[in-house]
Design a protein around this motif. Structure first.
Motif, PDB file in Angstrom:
ATOM      1  N   UNK A  91       7.985  45.823   9.826  1.00 22.52           N
ATOM      2  CA  UNK A  91       7.510  44.445  10.004  1.00 22.52           C
ATOM      3  C   UNK A  91       7.344  43.733   8.650  1.00 22.52           C
ATOM      4  N   UNK A  92       7.169  44.526   7.598  1.00 20.74           N
ATOM      5  CA  UNK A  92       7.110  43.890   6.268  1.00 20.74           C
ATOM      6  C   UNK A  92       8.477  43.370   5.827  1.00 20.74           C
ATOM      7  N   UNK A  93       9.534  43.880   6.468  1.00 21.29           N
ATOM      8  CA  UNK A  93      10.899  43.445   6.097  1.00 21.29           C
ATOM      9  C   UNK A  93      11.376  42.276   6.963  1.00 21.29           C
ATOM     10  N   UNK A  94      10.485  41.701   7.746  1.00 18.90           N
ATOM     11  CA  UNK A  94      10.873  40.635   8.666  1.00 18.90           C
ATOM     12  C   UNK A  94      11.603  39.467   7.977  1.00 18.90           C
ATOM     13  N   UNK A  95      11.200  39.079   6.728  1.00 18.05           N
ATOM     14  CA  UNK A  95      11.931  37.989   6.073  1.00 18.05           C
ATOM     15  C   UNK A  95      13.426  38.291   5.874  1.00 18.05           C
ATOM     16  N   UNK A  96      13.794  39.586   5.813  1.00 12.12           N
ATOM     17  CA  UNK A  96      15.214  39.929   5.667  1.00 12.12           C
ATOM     18  C   UNK A  96      15.942  39.887   7.009  1.00 12.12           C
ATOM     19  N   UNK A  97      15.200  40.007   8.101  1.00 20.65           N
ATOM     20  CA  UNK A  97      15.812  40.082   9.432  1.00 20.65           C
ATOM     21  C   UNK A  97      15.833  38.731  10.150  1.00 20.65           C
ATOM     22  N   UNK A  98      14.801  37.941   9.907  1.00 19.56           N
ATOM     23  CA  UNK A  98      14.686  36.570  10.437  1.00 19.56           C
ATOM     24  C   UNK A  98      14.976  36.433  11.936  1.00 19.56           C
ATOM     25  N   UNK A  99      14.464  37.310  12.786  1.00 19.65           N
ATOM     26  CA  UNK A  99      14.741  37.129  14.228  1.00 19.65           C
ATOM     27  C   UNK A  99      13.949  35.944  14.782  1.00 19.65           C
ATOM     28  N   UNK A 100      14.495  35.301  15.819  1.00 16.99           N
ATOM     29  CA  UNK A 100      13.730  34.247  16.500  1.00 16.99           C
ATOM     30  C   UNK A 100      12.684  34.866  17.411  1.00 16.99           C
ATOM     31  N   UNK A 101      13.084  35.971  18.066  1.00  7.82           N
ATOM     32  CA  UNK A 101      12.151  36.665  18.957  1.00  7.82           C
ATOM     33  C   UNK A 101      12.001  38.132  18.538  1.00  7.82           C
ATOM     34  N   UNK A 102      10.793  38.642  18.739  1.00 10.89           N
ATOM     35  CA  UNK A 102      10.538  40.068  18.476  1.00 10.89           C
ATOM     36  C   UNK A 102       9.866  40.649  19.711  1.00 10.89           C
ATOM     37  N   UNK A 103      10.432  41.722  20.231  1.00  9.24           N
ATOM     38  CA  UNK A 103       9.797  42.401  21.358  1.00  9.24           C
ATOM     39  C   UNK A 103       9.268  43.740  20.847  1.00  9.24           C
ATOM     40  N   UNK A 104       7.942  43.901  20.887  1.00 11.95           N
ATOM     41  CA  UNK A 104       7.294  45.091  20.346  1.00 11.95           C
ATOM     42  C   UNK A 104       6.796  45.939  21.522  1.00 11.95           C
ATOM     43  N   UNK A 105       7.341  47.169  21.643  1.00 11.73           N
ATOM     44  CA  UNK A 105       6.878  48.093  22.680  1.00 11.73           C
ATOM     45  C   UNK A 105       6.010  49.131  21.970  1.00 11.73           C
ATOM     46  N   UNK A 106       4.763  49.265  22.413  1.00 11.13           N
ATOM     47  CA  UNK A 106       3.833  50.107  21.659  1.00 11.13           C
ATOM     48  C   UNK A 106       3.233  51.220  22.504  1.00 11.13           C
ATOM     49  N   UNK A 107       3.068  52.402  21.864  1.00 16.15           N
ATOM     50  CA  UNK A 107       2.342  53.487  22.544  1.00 16.15           C
ATOM     51  C   UNK A 107       1.021  53.748  21.832  1.00 16.15           C
ATOM     52  N   UNK A 108       0.635  52.843  20.928  1.00 15.19           N
ATOM     53  CA  UNK A 108      -0.641  53.005  20.226  1.00 15.19           C
ATOM     54  C   UNK A 108      -1.193  51.626  19.844  1.00 15.19           C
ATOM     55  N   UNK A 109      -2.151  51.112  20.626  1.00 17.19           N
ATOM     56  CA  UNK A 109      -2.668  49.770  20.359  1.00 17.19           C
ATOM     57  C   UNK A 109      -3.187  49.578  18.938  1.00 17.19           C
ATOM     58  N   UNK A 110      -3.713  50.642  18.317  1.00 18.87           N
ATOM     59  CA  UNK A 110      -4.284  50.486  16.976  1.00 18.87           C
ATOM     60  C   UNK A 110      -3.202  50.077  15.978  1.00 18.87           C
ATOM     61  N   UNK A 111      -2.050  50.773  15.992  1.00 20.06           N
ATOM     62  CA  UNK A 111      -1.001  50.424  15.027  1.00 20.06           C
ATOM     63  C   UNK A 111      -0.296  49.125  15.455  1.00 20.06           C
ATOM     64  N   UNK A 112      -0.243  48.868  16.782  1.00 25.23           N
ATOM     65  CA  UNK A 112       0.367  47.605  17.222  1.00 25.23           C
ATOM     66  C   UNK A 112      -0.443  46.415  16.672  1.00 25.23           C
ATOM     67  N   UNK A 113      -1.769  46.509  16.765  1.00 22.91           N
ATOM     68  CA  UNK A 113      -2.614  45.419  16.273  1.00 22.91           C
ATOM     69  C   UNK A 113      -2.383  45.162  14.791  1.00 22.91           C
ATOM     70  N   UNK A 114      -2.331  46.267  14.030  1.00 24.03           N
ATOM     71  CA  UNK A 114      -2.081  46.153  12.582  1.00 24.03           C
ATOM     72  C   UNK A 114      -0.757  45.425  12.339  1.00 24.03           C
ATOM     73  N   UNK A 115       0.301  45.817  13.099  1.00 26.20           N
ATOM     74  CA  UNK A 115       1.628  45.239  12.886  1.00 26.20           C
ATOM     75  C   UNK A 115       1.687  43.780  13.374  1.00 26.20           C
ATOM     76  N   UNK A 116       0.990  43.481  14.475  1.00 25.43           N
ATOM     77  CA  UNK A 116       0.999  42.093  14.977  1.00 25.43           C
ATOM     78  C   UNK A 116       0.335  41.161  13.970  1.00 25.43           C
ATOM     79  N   UNK A 117      -0.677  41.669  13.298  1.00 22.67           N
ATOM     80  CA  UNK A 117      -1.350  40.829  12.297  1.00 22.67           C
ATOM     81  C   UNK A 117      -0.395  40.480  11.153  1.00 22.67           C
ATOM     82  N   UNK A 118       0.418  41.467  10.753  1.00 20.50           N
ATOM     83  CA  UNK A 118       1.405  41.209   9.681  1.00 20.50           C
ATOM     84  C   UNK A 118       2.417  40.165  10.172  1.00 20.50           C
ATOM     85  N   UNK A 119       2.861  40.316  11.414  1.00 21.73           N
ATOM     86  CA  UNK A 119       3.860  39.381  11.966  1.00 21.73           C
ATOM     87  C   UNK A 119       3.263  37.984  12.112  1.00 21.73           C
TER      88      UNK A 119
END
Ligand SMILES: C[S@@+](CC[C@H](N)C(=O)[O-])C[C@H]1O[C@@H](n2cnc3c(N)ncnc32)[C@H](O)[C@@H]1O
Length: 485
Positions: free
Chosen positions: A424-452
């Motif tokens: 998710x830190x590399x998102x500026x290189x990928x520039x997607x319009x949509x991101x679909x995040x499938x998570x099996x651990x809410x704790x790490x998902x929350x951390x990553x959603x905050x970055x996004x």
């Protein structure tokens, strides 16, 4: 799943007998499948024998439906076996300076929503620990707890919750790994680990296992008893697949000819495909004597067949998986001109259905055998628009830019419990319009959603995926869109 029906083991670093892992891949696989943070934390938890039992009133749950209360000394206490609104007596199991983990030992005032656990092994088995809460209530409460966490972390007032994906709350596991325990008197237990103990408890009938697998194991018990190599059998791995169930027998010693005959007879009489795993890297398929065979199994998704090997990761709950893949495609609104990146792609569970509808799909997976499998799966299903790559997504080197690290229209990521921070830190290189995040651990998902969120993506849909009813496990799907999209 973070309990004794140990899914992580399905993706162990086991290779076909004729292939030696490359040194760099060995290191990567060890890293990918390193113990979770939960296991690491255990080091810091003292055993709490000296802490006395106490009475607690439960006001809320955490996102895994562990009851939360405060101990008399003010420490936050996470309690298994208790429900919101209940008065319970608890026994501390482990603690740190700031928190306590405890078990309920007596329910003093029961919640009106408490139900009788449907499984006879509930009291002992470390498997499905939420059976005292009705399945529908489990889901409502998991969503409620996750809602609170996300709103707090992302500073949002409301969330666009979508209906949860759910299926049967019993018989939903199409695969499981059962331990075989040898008592000193020669008796054998086949089952799962006992709560807070190393001992394996014998489970003759497992509530959440596909019913055909229960029969497969029941028919195998007397056969195992007669094997010369019985003492060397350590695990059984089961798959409920069409056209027949598969039983992988992990044995530390080769079978005698008499054993092989017994196993072949069992396989024929019960319509079970038997595969012997004689060491970490060697499989022998009783159906196919060719040692160079690839031990391929397969499952159906989106009217296609996906091949995999016993050691590969596959989604456990087929009914929920079918709906999850369909929802991912619907939420991403995949169109013919789309270029999509599928990260943590496994053997292509999302990749192939996406490729059927998009212009091009780039798939990235850490285990090179699974990358090979995506390529074969694409060929088998006549898809020519899939490009599969092997990479360790926890360490992306953008100075030596990988081919797949480039702008795309849409991104799907389905990481393991560690989440996808580096990606998710590399998102500026990928520039997607949509991101679909499938998570099996809410704790790490929350951390990553905050970055996004700080990269200008906002959460437009969120929904629970009820992959493991009766367990503390929580899976979720989130859709994010770029503010300019
Ligand atoms: C939750 S599974 C999802 C697999 C696939 N999307 C599916 O639905 O079957 C996560 C996948 O990520 C892979 N993986 C885990 N850690 C990784 C890493 N650091 N780099 C690349 N892949 C990784 C695992 O091998 C596994 O196949």
């Amino acid at each position: 799943m973070a309990n004794n029906i140990d899914l992580t083991n399905l993706s162990q670093s086991v290779r076909p007998h004729n292939k030696k892992p490359r040194q760099d891949e060995k290191t990567l696989m060890a890293k990918i499948f390193r113990p979770t943070t939960k296991a690491k934390n255990k080091k810091h938890l003292s055993h709490a024998k000296q802490l006395p039992d106490f009475t607690a009133h439960i006001e809320k749950y955490d996102h895994e439906l562990k009851a939360i209360t405060k101990a008399n000394d003010g420490r936050i206490t996470f309690i298994t076996g208790a429900m919101k609104g209940e008065e319970v007596k608890v026994r501390p199991i482990q603690y740190t300076k700031n928190l306590i983990h405890a078990d309920t030992i007596e329910v003093i005032t029961a919640s009106a929503d408490r139900v009788e656990p449907p499984c006879e092994h509930f009291a002992k088995c470390g498997g499905c620990q939420l059976q005292y809460i009705a399945p529908a209530t489990q889901l409502v409460e998991k969503q409620h707890a996750l809602d609170g966490l996300i709103k707090k972390k992302l500073k949002l007032d409301t969330l666009a919750w979508q209906p949860s994906i759910t299926g049967s709350s019993e018989g939903y596991r199409r695969t499981a790994r059962l331990a075989v325990w040898h008592e000193t008197n020669g008796a054998i237990s086949i089952g799962f680990r006992e709560q807070h103990a190393k001992r394996i408890i014998d489970v003759d009938h497992c509530l959440i296992l596909a019913p055909s697998l229960t029969k497969t194991v029941q028919a195998f018990r007397p056969v195992l008893d007669k094997l010369n190599a019985r003492r060397h059998v350590t695990h059984l791995q089961l798959f409920s697949l069409a056209p027949q169930d598969v039983l992988v027998i992990r044995t530390l010693k080769a079978m005698t000819d008499a054993d092989m005959t017994r196993l072949s007879d069992y396989a024929a009489a019960n319509n079970v495909r038997v595969i012997l795993q004689t060491d970490k890297t060697e499989f022998i398929d009783l159906v196919c004597a060719d040692k160079s065979a690839d031990f391929l199994l397969s499952y159906a998704i989106d009217d296609m067949q996906l091949q995999f090997q016993p050691k590969d990761f596959i989604q456990i709950n087929d009914e929920v998986n079918q709906q999850m893949v369909a929802q991912a495609i619907a939420w991403l609104q995949v169109e013919q001109h789309d270029t999509i990146l599928d990260l943590f792609s496994g053997v292509g569970n999302f990749t192939l259905p996406l490729a059927k509808r998009a212009k091009e799909v780039f798939a990235v997976e850490g285990v090179s055998d699974m990358v090979r499998r995506i390529k074969t799966n694409a060929e088998l299903n006549k898809l020519t628009n899939i490009h599969a790559y092997q990479a360790d997504l926890s360490e992306i080197n953008d100075r030596k830019k990988p081919k797949w690290l480039k702008p795309i229209d849409k991104l799907l990521l389905d990481p393991a419990r560690d989440g996808a921070m580096d990606v998710v830190k590399k998102i500026p290189l990928l520039k997607p319009n949509q991101i679909l995040y499938v998570s099996c651990n809410p704790a790490t998902m929350l951390r990553d959603l905050e970055i996004l969120q700080s990269a200008d993506y906002h959460l437009t849909k969120i929904g629970l995926i009820n992959m493991f009813p009766h367990t503390h496990h929580v899976e979720a799907m989130a859709l994010l869109e770029h503010k300019k999209a």
